[in-house]
Design an enzyme around this catalytic site. Structure first.
Site, PDB file in Angstrom:
ATOM      1  CG  PHE A  65     -27.797  -6.357  32.735  1.00  0.00           C
ATOM      2  CD1 PHE A  65     -27.185  -7.251  31.866  1.00  0.00           C
ATOM      3  CD2 PHE A  65     -29.000  -6.716  33.334  1.00  0.00           C
ATOM      4  CE1 PHE A  65     -27.759  -8.479  31.592  1.00  0.00           C
ATOM      5  CE2 PHE A  65     -29.573  -7.943  33.060  1.00  0.00           C
ATOM      6  CZ  PHE A  65     -28.965  -8.829  32.193  1.00  0.00           C
ATOM      7  CG  ASP A 155     -19.045  -5.229  32.881  1.00  0.00           C
ATOM      8  OD1 ASP A 155     -19.786  -6.204  33.088  1.00  0.00           O
ATOM      9  OD2 ASP A 155     -18.207  -4.808  33.709  1.00  0.00           O
ATOM     10  CB  VAL A 156     -23.376  -1.034  30.380  1.00  0.00           C
ATOM     11  CG1 VAL A 156     -23.389  -0.401  31.771  1.00  0.00           C
ATOM     12  CG2 VAL A 156     -24.019  -0.115  29.364  1.00  0.00           C
ATOM     13  CG  ASP A 157     -18.315  -0.512  33.483  1.00  0.00           C
ATOM     14  OD1 ASP A 157     -18.570  -1.558  32.848  1.00  0.00           O
ATOM     15  OD2 ASP A 157     -17.584  -0.498  34.508  1.00  0.00           O
ATOM     16  CB  THR A 189      -9.069 -13.588  42.140  1.00  0.00           C
ATOM     17  OG1 THR A 189      -9.622 -13.118  40.899  1.00  0.00           O
ATOM     18  CG2 THR A 189      -7.823 -12.795  42.457  1.00  0.00           C
ATOM     19  CD  GLU A 247     -14.136 -11.844  36.969  1.00  0.00           C
ATOM     20  OE1 GLU A 247     -14.212 -11.076  35.994  1.00  0.00           O
ATOM     21  OE2 GLU A 247     -13.438 -11.597  37.977  1.00  0.00           O
TER      22      GLU A 247
HETATM   23  N1  UDP Z   1     -24.406  -2.840  36.842  1.00  0.00           N
HETATM   24  C1  UDP Z   1     -25.486  -1.957  36.733  1.00  0.00           C
HETATM   25  N2  UDP Z   1     -25.834  -1.197  37.810  1.00  0.00           N
HETATM   26  C2  UDP Z   1     -25.161  -1.247  38.993  1.00  0.00           C
HETATM   27  C3  UDP Z   1     -24.064  -2.119  39.101  1.00  0.00           C
HETATM   28  C4  UDP Z   1     -23.703  -2.904  37.989  1.00  0.00           C
HETATM   29  O1  UDP Z   1     -26.116  -1.878  35.686  1.00  0.00           O
HETATM   30  O2  UDP Z   1     -25.549  -0.513  39.925  1.00  0.00           O
HETATM   31  C5  UDP Z   1     -24.087  -3.700  35.692  1.00  0.00           C
HETATM   32  C6  UDP Z   1     -23.410  -2.910  34.568  1.00  0.00           C
HETATM   33  O3  UDP Z   1     -23.771  -3.475  33.337  1.00  0.00           O
HETATM   34  C7  UDP Z   1     -21.938  -3.125  34.873  1.00  0.00           C
HETATM   35  C8  UDP Z   1     -21.946  -4.579  35.345  1.00  0.00           C
HETATM   36  O4  UDP Z   1     -23.176  -4.713  36.078  1.00  0.00           O
HETATM   37  O5  UDP Z   1     -21.133  -2.906  33.738  1.00  0.00           O
HETATM   38  C9  UDP Z   1     -20.762  -4.989  36.224  1.00  0.00           C
HETATM   39  O6  UDP Z   1     -20.536  -4.040  37.262  1.00  0.00           O
HETATM   40  P1  UDP Z   1     -19.247  -3.098  37.247  1.00  0.00           P
HETATM   41  O7  UDP Z   1     -19.003  -2.625  35.856  1.00  0.00           O
HETATM   42  O8  UDP Z   1     -19.455  -2.052  38.299  1.00  0.00           O
HETATM   43  O9  UDP Z   1     -18.095  -4.092  37.680  1.00  0.00           O
HETATM   44  P2  UDP Z   1     -16.516  -3.882  37.374  1.00  0.00           P
HETATM   45  O10 UDP Z   1     -16.332  -3.872  35.884  1.00  0.00           O
HETATM   46  O11 UDP Z   1     -16.110  -2.566  37.997  1.00  0.00           O
HETATM   47  O12 UDP Z   1     -15.880  -5.071  38.026  1.00  0.00           O
HETATM   48 MN    MN Z   2     -17.486  -2.937  34.382  1.00  0.00          MN
END
Ligand code: UDP
Ligand code: MN
Length: 297
Positions: A65, A155-157, A189, A247
């Protein structure tokens, strides 16, 4: 008729024989009590697995996403996936986004394609994250079931930094959260409020699974995402949201519907946590981000 049998035999292959008295890894758990393998480097032979999966001509869908500002992560994500994810197999990248125009133009290797799916965005980042379950559920019926055999939902990041292949595939799999794979149960958690559908009692729980990496056959992913989404909606109706959003519901699902395979944190790492001795490879790592700058925008 007998011609059919040809398909069930592997080609001749040369490799060192497995040793009944010498496990390849003695420093990590490689099998759950319900006989689901936990995938660590050294525990499998990728050539055997590739031969088996090639025989079945399997197709893999990788879902991510990229909502609002998260479109910035797509290019690196896909480019590194081209190098490391399921090399030699058929792959569809499914990118769910509200900003179709921001999708990069990337030339892909033969047998791989990028499918952009336009979806609505939500205001709160927690909701963006949670709604992934609903959208994966809906597209599983509409589309994925006709196009791929397995789904990998991440996740995409993130960026791929080493091989991720068919060793991860199974009916339904989860991933050990990098922050908790050494933690005792009481530190997990999980959602601890009884009022939430994601509640897990303090004396239960096998592992703490990461929300950002699960998958399986399309049918199993449909069941998983259906469960998580409907439990989220139950909670929403009662004005409660589980502590770690999607999660928490995923952890509830896996407690009572055990995964058939589990990925070690090699498959989901964050370099902020250093590199412990048990981690022989880091295959998929978090791209650093400024949480405040990128969320809720
Ligand atoms: N995401 C997105 N837009 C947003 C927030 C989240 O597309 O504004 C999607 C994205 O794929 C991201 C995932 O939701 O990788 C999970 O959020 P995030 O990576 O911020 O969570 P973290 O890994 O920091 O817990
Ligand atoms: Mn993430």
């Amino acid at each position: 008729q007998l011609e059919l049998l040809k398909d069930v035999f592997l080609e001749r292959m040369l490799y060192e024989k497995p040793d009944t008295l010498k496990p390849p890894r003695t420093d990590v758990l490689m099998m759950t009590p319900w006989f689901a393998p936990i995938v660590w480097d050294g525990s499998y032979n990728i050539d055997i697995l590739n031969a088996q999966f090639h025989q079945r001509h399997i197709r893999i869908g990788l879902t991510v996403f990229a909502i609002k500002k998260y479109t910035v992560f797509v290019k690196t994500f896909i480019e590194t996936a081209e190098k490391f994810f399921m090399v030699g197999h058929k792959v569809n990248y499914y990118v769910f986004t509200d900003r179709v125009k921001e999708m990069p133009n990337i030339t892909l290797v033969d047998g791989r394609q990028l499918v952009v799916l336009e979806v609505p965005s939500y205001k709160r980042w927690q909701e963006v994250s949670m709604r992934r379950m609903e959208m994966i559920r809906d597209h599983s019926l509409k589309r994925f079931i006709n196009e791929v055999d397995y789904l990998v939902c991440v996740d995409v990041d993130m960026r791929f930094t080493d091989e991720v292949g068919v060793e991860i595939l199974s009916d339904v799999f989860g991933t050990l959260h990098p922050g908790y794979f050494r933690a005792p149960r009481e530190r997990f958690t999980y959602e601890r409020r009884k009022a939430s559908a994601a509640y897990i009692p303090p004396d239960e729980g096998d592992f703490y699974y990461a929300g950002g990496y699960f998958g399986g056959t399309v049918e199993e992913v449909y069941m998983l995402t259906s469960f998580c989404h409907s439990e989220m909606m139950t909670d929403k109706g009662n004005n409660i949201e589980a502590i770690w959003h999607d999660e928490s519901y995923l952890n509830k699902y896996f407690l009572y519907h055990k995964p058939t395979k589990i990925l070690s944190p090699e498959y989901l790492w964050d370099n902020n946590m250093g590199v412990p001795e048990v981690l022989k490879r880091r295959r998929f790592i978090a791209v650093p981000k400024n949480h405040n700058a990128i969320r809720n925008r």
